[in-house]
Scaffold this active site. Structure first.
Site, PDB file in Angstrom:
ATOM      1  CB  ILE A 119      -2.458   8.792  -6.997  1.00 35.04           C
ATOM      2  CG1 ILE A 119      -1.129   8.201  -6.517  1.00 35.04           C
ATOM      3  CG2 ILE A 119      -3.635   8.026  -6.423  1.00 35.04           C
ATOM      4  CD1 ILE A 119      -0.948   8.265  -5.012  1.00 35.04           C
ATOM      5  CE  LYS A 120      -7.989  11.288  -5.038  1.00 41.62           C
ATOM      6  NZ  LYS A 120      -9.272  10.917  -4.398  1.00 41.62           N
ATOM      7  N   GLY A 127      -6.789  15.535  -7.624  1.00 36.35           N
ATOM      8  CA  GLY A 127      -7.720  15.885  -6.570  1.00 36.35           C
ATOM      9  C   GLY A 127      -8.220  17.302  -6.710  1.00 36.35           C
ATOM     10  CG  HIS A 128     -11.430  18.625  -4.156  1.00 41.83           C
ATOM     11  ND1 HIS A 128     -11.597  17.328  -3.745  1.00 41.83           N
ATOM     12  CD2 HIS A 128     -11.390  19.377  -3.033  1.00 41.83           C
ATOM     13  CE1 HIS A 128     -11.679  17.298  -2.424  1.00 41.83           C
ATOM     14  NE2 HIS A 128     -11.550  18.521  -1.969  1.00 41.83           N
ATOM     15  CB  SER A 129      -7.296  20.171  -2.297  1.00 44.89           C
ATOM     16  OG  SER A 129      -6.851  18.862  -2.000  1.00 44.89           O
ATOM     17  N   GLY A 130      -5.488  19.461  -5.251  1.00 39.87           N
ATOM     18  CA  GLY A 130      -4.127  19.313  -5.741  1.00 39.87           C
ATOM     19  C   GLY A 130      -3.935  17.973  -6.423  1.00 39.87           C
ATOM     20  CG  LEU A 136      -3.622  13.419  -4.339  1.00 38.21           C
ATOM     21  CD1 LEU A 136      -4.666  12.510  -3.754  1.00 38.21           C
ATOM     22  CD2 LEU A 136      -2.908  14.190  -3.242  1.00 38.21           C
ATOM     23  CE  LYS A 141      -3.220  18.110  -0.547  1.00 30.41           C
ATOM     24  NZ  LYS A 141      -4.548  18.149   0.101  1.00 30.41           N
ATOM     25  CG  ASP A 152     -14.530  16.252   0.232  1.00 29.96           C
ATOM     26  OD1 ASP A 152     -15.572  15.889  -0.348  1.00 29.96           O
ATOM     27  OD2 ASP A 152     -13.404  16.147  -0.274  1.00 29.96           O
TER      28      ASP A 152
END
Length: 792
Positions: free
Chosen positions: A429-430, A432-435, A437, A451, A553
């Site tokens: 999906i994308k 992310g800054h934390s993992g 997805l 994630k 965030d």
């Protein structure tokens, strides 16, 4: 006599027949005679979804269709102003006007205010009739760039009005250069990039030029100005034009009927006299004109762009006159002694405060440990170990607590790999800054988002903040958490339920499934529902969690929407306890109230509830204005856009909202007041002083009853709310600091509106001004009966 009578009757009969035939002749002359035009009109009727009451079937379009103008049996003008789509047509409106190609004698097309979401067709220039001369698609929710081919074939065009849309990109200079017969050009209220082409100033017949609030930049050309003597209006206001005003433009501005260049960054000397109020030059960097920007603002603008600034530079501080050596020596010694004594006292006070804090912290920590050791082993702690450690200022332990590990279900890594096709790129999906997805489907058919957290994309313990939060309870406004896979030390996996409508940044203006159908915008009911849902999520974090949790965030991409557009707040990897809730941060908590910055000491987002409120205010403005990307940006351009937009949010005047409201919104009077109320709440959230921002529980109450924000209620219920409220400073919290702040103050327009409101309220008018009167803020954000705010 008989013959004369017969002759007279014959003449009367001929006259009656001629009178009866005359209307038929007129109707025949106005009737549509071109089959090509008829096919084009019915194609437009279907693609635009127009109602049968406006364009009825089996009726002559030239006679019975609203907005259709004919000459000699051919369609020459078409107006969609005031027309409405059918219920089915409103579900998926789009910019589909292919039927115009069949209207080979068309001269004007006016769709002002009629929603045409989507981009301008590239065939427009070649597809319209050679006789075409006027195009007005203002306030039609048009998006994208202006294709050069859409204008290149319109050599006879005299009027082009594209104002109030969401057009972007650079203006097609070559195509504009070819519009030699253009007399009116209106591009205001868009989001273009780059400069206004010099070719515009060389159009010989241009009489009206309006590019206000179009996000344009650049300098005025020193040569090439060829506007005729018939030019009447030039409006360049609200852009980023810079540099000096060349002599040809000074002469032009001096003779025009109306000129407005305010809200730019022109510098140097203006040299143009105010022609009786028809010339406006406020908020520039001129040296010889009143009402200009501050010197620091001008210097910052030119320095950021590497441009030479023709204005005064801040001089260095004047040096004091030299004094005799002996007196200077004694004077310096006195200052040194005073500074040493004051510094020593401050140092002693700071050390004493720190020691006192550590002593209190140690006592409370020992009491907490003693309680936990005396507690039964079968009763787990409500707050996980990682949250307690974070609240005490320590580093969370790497090992999971028993309570945290039991949050959600435990999934096998192989099952999650199968659900996501081996974490393949097609399921990504994308990043992310934390993992990363991934979209997946479990064996029971449940759609999920997985994630994957690795050391490459995030900290190894980044997942602990989310697990700690979910250990407190799974709130209905947080992202639906299903479980985890924590077996691998180097790779952690969290599993969430899939939400069908994605996030707010993609759902606010979503492209239809079929290509070239334009953008579909969320209606106001859904936008208000989304704002209330986000407020409920933040209210849970700030006021129901112990200690209060900060999201850090909050932006449009963090707001997830399910199939009913209910909010599920995501991006929870940055959640942490609020600063100052631990015992070691007392000094930080005291210093925080005197600060206006929303950044922590390390440059990261501040872990305070007012920071979340500020970010939420930007999300509210995105919902009001439709401007994407505001909540995710903190650069200088975003700050300047916020300052400009908030000038139009005024509790005195609802009409100012028309300058900033999303043009794709179709709303009635009550909904307009709700939009106005949300903008007022957003302005209070964006207060430059963090200590003046309202708590989320009052923001939620205002969004649940938005009309109470702007309407005066003289009933007993309002009196009861006023009587039970204990926050006497809400009025100052809403707008007071905007007046007291040194860098953001009320605009000149605000002051005029305040004076006009005073005249209205004291003039004894019989009109109903209840929707324009300012309400006290403790009526806007009433407290529940019997409660008292003790947070501050």
């Amino acid at each position: 006599m008989t013959r004369a009578a017969r002759g007279l009757w014959a003449l009367l009969l001929v006259a009656l027949v001629a009178a009866a035939a005359a209307p038929r002749a007129v109707r025949a002359q106005g009737a549509l005679t071109s089959r090509s035009d008829l096919v084009g009109l019915y194609a437009l009727r279907g693609s635009l979804g127009l109602r049968a009451r406006d364009w009825p079937r089996r009726a002559d379009p030239c006679v019975a269709w609203v907005g259709v103008g004919c000459r000699a049996g051919r369609v020459v003008s078409l107006s969609l102003v005031g027309l409405r789509r059918t219920r089915l047509g409103r579900l998926a409106p789009r910019f589909d006007v292919d039927g115009l190609r069949n209207l080979t004698r068309l001269e004007t097309f006016d769709a002002a205010g009629f929603g045409l979401p989507g981009s301008i067709p590239a065939w427009l220039g070649d597809g319209l009739a050679p006789t075409f001369r006027s195009l007005d698609i203002s306030a039609c929710a048009v998006t994208g760039e202006i294709p050069a081919s859409a204008l290149s074939g319109l050599g006879n065009l005299t009027t082009l009005n594209l104002a109030g849309n969401r057009l972007s990109g650079q203006l097609p200079a070559d195509a504009l250069k070819g519009l030699t017969r253009l007399t009116t050009l209106n591009l205001s209220g868009n989001a273009f990039s780059g400069a206004l082409p010099d070719a515009v100033w060389a159009l010989p017949g241009l009489s009206v030029l309006d590019v206000s609030r179009a996000n344009l930049t650049g300098a005025l050309p020193a040569a090439g100005l060829a506007l005729s003597a018939s030019a009447q209006v030039v409006d360049l206001s609200g852009n980023f034009f810079y540099g000096g005003v060349p002599d040809p433009f000074r002469r032009l501005f001096g003779r025009l009927a109306q000129t407005n260049i305010s809200g730019n960054y022109f510098d140097g000397k203006l040299g143009v006299a105010d022609g009786g109020g028809n010339f406006s030059s406020e908020l520039n960097c001129f040296l010889d004109a009143p009402g200009q920007r501050t010197q620091a603002d001008c210097q910052q603008f030119y320095a950021m762009r590497g441009l030479p600034y023709n204005g005064p530079v801040t001089p260095p501080a004047p040096q004091p006159a030299p004094a005799p050596a002996r007196k200077k020596k004694h004077k310096n010694l006195k200052y040194i002694l005073i500074g040493a004594i004051v510094g020593g006292l401050l140092l002693v006070a700071v050390v004493a405060g720190i020691v006192f804090c550590f002593v209190c912290s140690g006592r409370r920590t020992r009491r907490n440990v003693q309680r936990e050791s005396e507690a039964p082993a079968s009763t787990p702690s409500r707050v996980p170990a990682t949250s307690a450690a974070a609240a005490a200022g320590g580093t969370p332990p790497s090992a999971l607590s028993a309570n945290t590990a039991k949050v959600g279900d435990s999934f096998a890594y192989d099952h999650l790999a199968n659900a996501t096709s081996g974490f393949g790129e097609e399921r990504l999906i994308k990043h992310g800054h934390s993992g990363d997805l991934y979209h997946g489907v479990l064996q029971d058919g449940t759609a999920v988002v997985v994630k994957k957290i690795t050391a490459r994309v995030a900290r190894k313990d980044a997942y602990l903040a989310e697990l700690d939060l979910f250990a407190k309870g799974l709130h209905e406004r947080l992202v639906p958490f299903l479980g985890h896979c924590l077996d691998d030390e180097e790779e952690k996996v969290l599993v969430y339920r899939f939400v069908r409508n994605g996030d707010l940044s993609s759902a606010l203006h979503r492209k239809s499934r079929e290509e070239d159908e334009g953008m579909q915008s969320l209606d106001w009911i859904k936008r208000l529902k989304i704002a209330t849902g986000v407020a409920e999520a933040l209210c849970y974090l700030h006021h129901e969690c112990t200690p209060p949790m900060v999201h850090r965030d909050v932006q449009a991409s963090s707001v997830l929407l399910d199939d009913k557009f209910d909010v599920r707040l995501g991006s929870l990897s940055e959640v942490c306890p609020q600063e100052g809730e631990g015992h070691q941060n007392v000094i930080t908590k005291l210093l925080r109230f005197s600060s206006t910055s929303d950044q922590g000491s390390s440059g990261s987002p501040s872990a305070t509830c007012p920071y979340d409120v500020y970010c939420f205010g930007k999300v509210l403005l995105e919902l009001v204005t439709g401007r994407l990307g505001i909540s995710a940006s903190n650069d200088a351009a975003t700050s300047e856009w916020l300052d400009t937009t908030l000038r139009y949010v005024n509790i005195y005047e609802k009409e100012l909202m028309s300058k900033i409201i999303d043009p794709t919104l179709i709303i009635d009077e009550d909904h307009l007041e709700e939009v106005w109320a949300m903008a007022i709440v957003a302005k209070s959230c964006l207060n430059p002083r963090s200590s003046k921002r309202p708590p989320m529980k009052y923001i939620l109450k205002a969004l649940e009853n938005p009309l109470k924000v702007v309407r005066e209620d003289n009933g007993s219920s309002s009196a009861r709310l006023r009587a039970t409220s204990s926050r006497g400073s809400w009025n100052a919290a809403l707008f007071g600091s905007w007046r007291q702040s040194s860098d953001i103050g009320p605009s000149r327009e605000d002051n005029i509106l305040k004076r006009s409101e005073t005249i209205k309220s004291s003039g004894g008018s019989n009109g109903d001004h209840s929707s324009s009167r300012r309400r006290q803020s403790k009526e806007i954000f009433p407290e529940p009966s019997g409660s008292r705010d003790t947070e501050d």
